[in-house]
Design an enzyme around this catalytic site. Structure first.
Site, short mmCIF file in Angstrom:
data_model
loop_
_atom_site.label_atom_id
_atom_site.label_comp_id
_atom_site.label_asym_id
_atom_site.label_seq_id
_atom_site.Cartn_x
_atom_site.Cartn_y
_atom_site.Cartn_z
N SER A 132 -2.70 -8.78 8.96
CA SER A 132 -1.47 -8.28 9.38
C SER A 132 -1.61 -9.16 10.85
O SER A 132 -0.39 -9.23 12.18
CB SER A 132 -1.27 -7.36 9.73
OG SER A 132 -1.51 -6.07 8.34
N ILE A 157 -4.85 -17.48 -0.39
CA ILE A 157 -4.25 -18.26 -0.47
C ILE A 157 -3.27 -18.96 -1.62
O ILE A 157 -4.36 -19.35 -2.69
CB ILE A 157 -4.80 -19.48 0.23
CG1 ILE A 157 -5.45 -19.19 1.42
CG2 ILE A 157 -3.58 -20.92 0.87
CD1 ILE A 157 -4.46 -18.36 2.48
N ARG A 271 15.12 2.71 -28.70
CA ARG A 271 14.53 4.51 -28.84
C ARG A 271 14.88 5.22 -29.23
O ARG A 271 16.32 6.03 -28.05
CB ARG A 271 13.66 4.57 -27.57
CG ARG A 271 12.75 5.40 -27.78
CD ARG A 271 11.50 5.27 -28.15
NE ARG A 271 10.06 5.72 -28.98
CZ ARG A 271 9.17 5.51 -29.53
NH1 ARG A 271 9.06 4.86 -30.03
NH2 ARG A 271 8.46 6.88 -29.72
N GLU A 366 2.89 -12.09 2.83
CA GLU A 366 3.49 -12.52 3.68
C GLU A 366 4.43 -11.48 4.34
O GLU A 366 5.33 -11.03 5.03
CB GLU A 366 5.25 -12.81 2.96
CG GLU A 366 5.17 -14.04 2.56
CD GLU A 366 5.63 -15.18 2.39
OE1 GLU A 366 7.04 -15.18 2.90
OE2 GLU A 366 5.16 -15.50 1.53
C1 LIG Z 1 -2.38 -12.29 -4.32
C2 LIG Z 1 -1.77 -13.29 -2.63
C3 LIG Z 1 -1.07 -13.80 -2.51
C4 LIG Z 1 -1.10 -14.62 -0.95
N1 LIG Z 1 -1.15 -15.75 -0.70
C5 LIG Z 1 -1.12 -15.71 0.76
C6 LIG Z 1 -0.41 -16.97 1.45
O1 LIG Z 1 -0.47 -18.19 0.64
N2 LIG Z 1 -0.74 -18.00 2.78
C7 LIG Z 1 -1.19 -16.54 3.50
O2 LIG Z 1 -1.45 -17.05 4.45
N3 LIG Z 1 -1.61 -15.18 2.85
C8 LIG Z 1 -1.18 -14.88 1.89
N4 LIG Z 1 -1.67 -13.74 1.28
C9 LIG Z 1 -1.98 -12.77 2.14
C10 LIG Z 1 -1.42 -10.99 2.52
O3 LIG Z 1 -0.01 -12.11 3.64
C11 LIG Z 1 -1.57 -10.14 3.71
O4 LIG Z 1 -2.77 -9.67 2.59
C12 LIG Z 1 -1.29 -9.62 3.81
O5 LIG Z 1 -0.45 -9.84 5.10
C13 LIG Z 1 -1.51 -8.25 4.56
O6 LIG Z 1 -3.04 -8.95 5.03
P1 LIG Z 1 -4.61 -8.06 5.12
O7 LIG Z 1 -4.78 -8.02 3.88
O8 LIG Z 1 -5.62 -8.89 5.28
O9 LIG Z 1 -4.03 -6.31 5.38
P2 LIG Z 1 -4.47 -6.08 6.40
O10 LIG Z 1 -3.72 -6.40 7.78
O11 LIG Z 1 -6.44 -5.78 6.88
O12 LIG Z 1 -3.78 -4.17 6.43
C14 LIG Z 1 -4.52 -3.35 5.92
C15 LIG Z 1 -3.19 -1.71 5.63
O13 LIG Z 1 -3.88 -2.06 7.70
C16 LIG Z 1 -2.33 -1.91 8.31
N5 LIG Z 1 -1.79 -2.37 9.74
C17 LIG Z 1 -1.90 -3.23 10.28
N6 LIG Z 1 -2.50 -3.26 11.37
C18 LIG Z 1 -1.36 -2.33 11.60
C19 LIG Z 1 -0.57 -1.96 12.52
N7 LIG Z 1 -0.51 -2.25 13.42
N8 LIG Z 1 0.53 -0.18 12.68
C20 LIG Z 1 0.06 0.62 11.20
N9 LIG Z 1 -0.66 -0.70 9.99
C21 LIG Z 1 -1.43 -1.67 10.04
C22 LIG Z 1 -1.77 -2.75 6.97
O14 LIG Z 1 -0.53 -2.53 6.67
C23 LIG Z 1 -2.30 -2.38 5.52
O15 LIG Z 1 -1.50 -1.42 4.78
C24 LIG Z 1 -1.48 -13.39 -0.26
C25 LIG Z 1 -2.31 -12.31 -0.64
C26 LIG Z 1 -2.24 -11.85 -2.18
C27 LIG Z 1 -2.32 -10.28 -1.95
#
Ligand SMILES: Cc1cc2nc3c(=O)[nH]c(=O)nc-3n(C[C@H](O)[C@H](O)[C@H](O)COP(=O)(O)OP(=O)(O)OC[C@H]3O[C@@H](n4cnc5c(N)ncnc54)[C@H](O)[C@@H]3O)c2cc1C
Length: 382
Positions: A132, A157, A271, A366
């Protein structure tokens, strides 16, 4: 204000609907179960022109627009989300950055294969330590003579490790801005570049027929000319790409939500319980009516975001609203569709089990739902 589809849009929707029913539906469960990438479906989608939908014909595109892509994604996701996310990531995250920000040489080199579906591009923004908070990017790229030397890693990715993946665009820290902040830039890394390693695919809860990997860059060298757009514009670039992508993910979520309605109606009519079809009970009818209401309102939200985007108006808030609402609706509808299916809803042989497993990521990928709320609140001046 007219949200009715014109003849061309209706024809596109019909052809993708037919492809989803005739080609995707019969075989996708096997790919899902075996965690295999549906190369043959991707090949056929390429022949249909789906990878070129929102791009100009001069670059090998179909001359359509982003709304056309959204319509196609909705119809695919109505049957299966792995196939839909493969198209979404290839077009919206893969080819679009090159189309929007690339030099004429980069466009000529990459777009013809990407827009025909012959090759896929991936978008490497997220890292193991930061998602994020994309400003927290740690991957670094240092200019050494006429080469960038990249070190770091990227997580989750999509489309990054298929046999037809041609490149990944990587966001990296390339220096320090005058205000002391990180200078972020985007660099094209072709598949097979020495020092670029693709880890084995993740074991995922859903989207199991799509391709997702962790990537590492260890003194990975690419030509200086692989910089995508201006140096230091990486942040602005991915914000634009993600605003569009949110609209596309909203469309995909609407498709899943509508697929839940389709499957629930079918099952409720078949069903039997207590001597009659369960669809005769008002409790079931009301669930389905609510599901239809949610899919419909989420569709209007993404139509609105796409219409503003195409009119060249600000659409950031509307895209965030559409993504937040549609992903919530997808999860709600998947839960209710599973409930209507009773014990069979918990069996992988029923499409609703796939919908349930595929729905949750829509509230994460996203931009999480919390991030969408942050965008909306910020846009409201908070
Ligand atoms: C199957 C899959 C495909 C993907 N494909 C791509 C891709 O092609 N390219 C790419 O770049 N990424 C990709 N992603 C990554 C995806 O975009 C990220 O997982 C997503 O943006 C969340 O980031 P994170 O997992 O690091 O969670 P974090 O950012 O660590 O967040 C963890 C939790 O904390 C919360 N949080 C974080 N900051 C705050 C805040 N300031 N206030 C309140 N809550 C907060 C979040 O909402 C979440 O609930 C993919 C992910 C998956 C699972």
């Amino acid at each position: 204000m007219d949200f009715r589809l014109d003849e061309e849009q209706q024809a596109l929707r019909e052809s993708v609907r037919e492809f989803a029913r005739e080609v995707v539906a019969p075989t996708i469960a096997e790919h899902y179960e075996q965690h295999t990438f549906p190369y043959e479906m991707v090949r056929q989608m390429g022949k249909m022109g789906l990878f070129g939908l929102p791009f100009a014909e001069e670059h090998g595109g179909m001359g359509g627009d982003y709304f056309a892509l959204c319509l196609a994604l909705e119809e695919l996701a109505r049957v299966d989300s792995s196939v839909a996310i493969t198209l979404e990531a290839a077009v919206s995250l893969g080819a679009m950055p090159i189309y929007r920000f690339g030099t004429e040489e980069q466009k000529a080199q990459w777009l013809p294969k990407l827009l025909s579906g012959e090759a896929l591009a991936a978008f490497g923004l997220t890292e193991p330590g930061t998602g994020s908070d994309a400003g927290g990017t740690r991957t670094r790229a240092v200019l050494d003579g006429d080469e960038w030397v990249i070190n770091g890693s990227k997580a989750f990715i999509t489309n990054s490790g298929t046999d037809i993946t041609a490149l990944v665009t990587v966001t990296a820290v390339t220096g320090t801005r005058p205000d002391g902040g990180k200078e972020l830039s985007t660099i094209i890394v072709p598949s097979g570049t020495p020092g670029f390693t693709v880890a084995p695919g993740y074991s995922k809860v859903g989207w199991t027929a799509s391709d997702t990997h962790e990537l590492t860059f260890d003194d990975c060298r690419v030509p200086a000319a692989n910089l995508l757009g201006e140096r230091g514009r990486g942040f602005a670039q991915f914000l634009r790409i993600l605003d569009e992508g949110r609209t596309a993910i909203a469309a995909l979520a609407v498709g899943l939500a509508q697929g839940c309605v389709d499957e629930s109606i079918k099952y409720a009519k078949e069903r039997q319980a207590f001597g009659q079809p369960i669809g005769n009970y008002q409790a079931i009818q009301f669930k389905i009516a609510d599901m239809e209401m949610k899919a419909h309102t989420a569709r209007l939200a993404y139509y609105d975001a796409a219409a503003r985007m195409l009119a060249g108006e600000p659409f950031k808030r509307q895209a965030a609203i559409a993504k937040l609402h549609a992903s919530t609706v997808a999860v709600d509808n998947a839960r209710e569709a599973t409930q209507i299916h009773g014990g069979y809803g918990f069996m992988n042989e029923y499409p609703v089990a796939r919908f349930w497993r595929d729905s949750k990521i829509l509230e994460i990928g996203e931009g999480t739902s919390e991030v969408q709320r942050m965008i909306i609140a910020r846009d409201l001046g908070m």
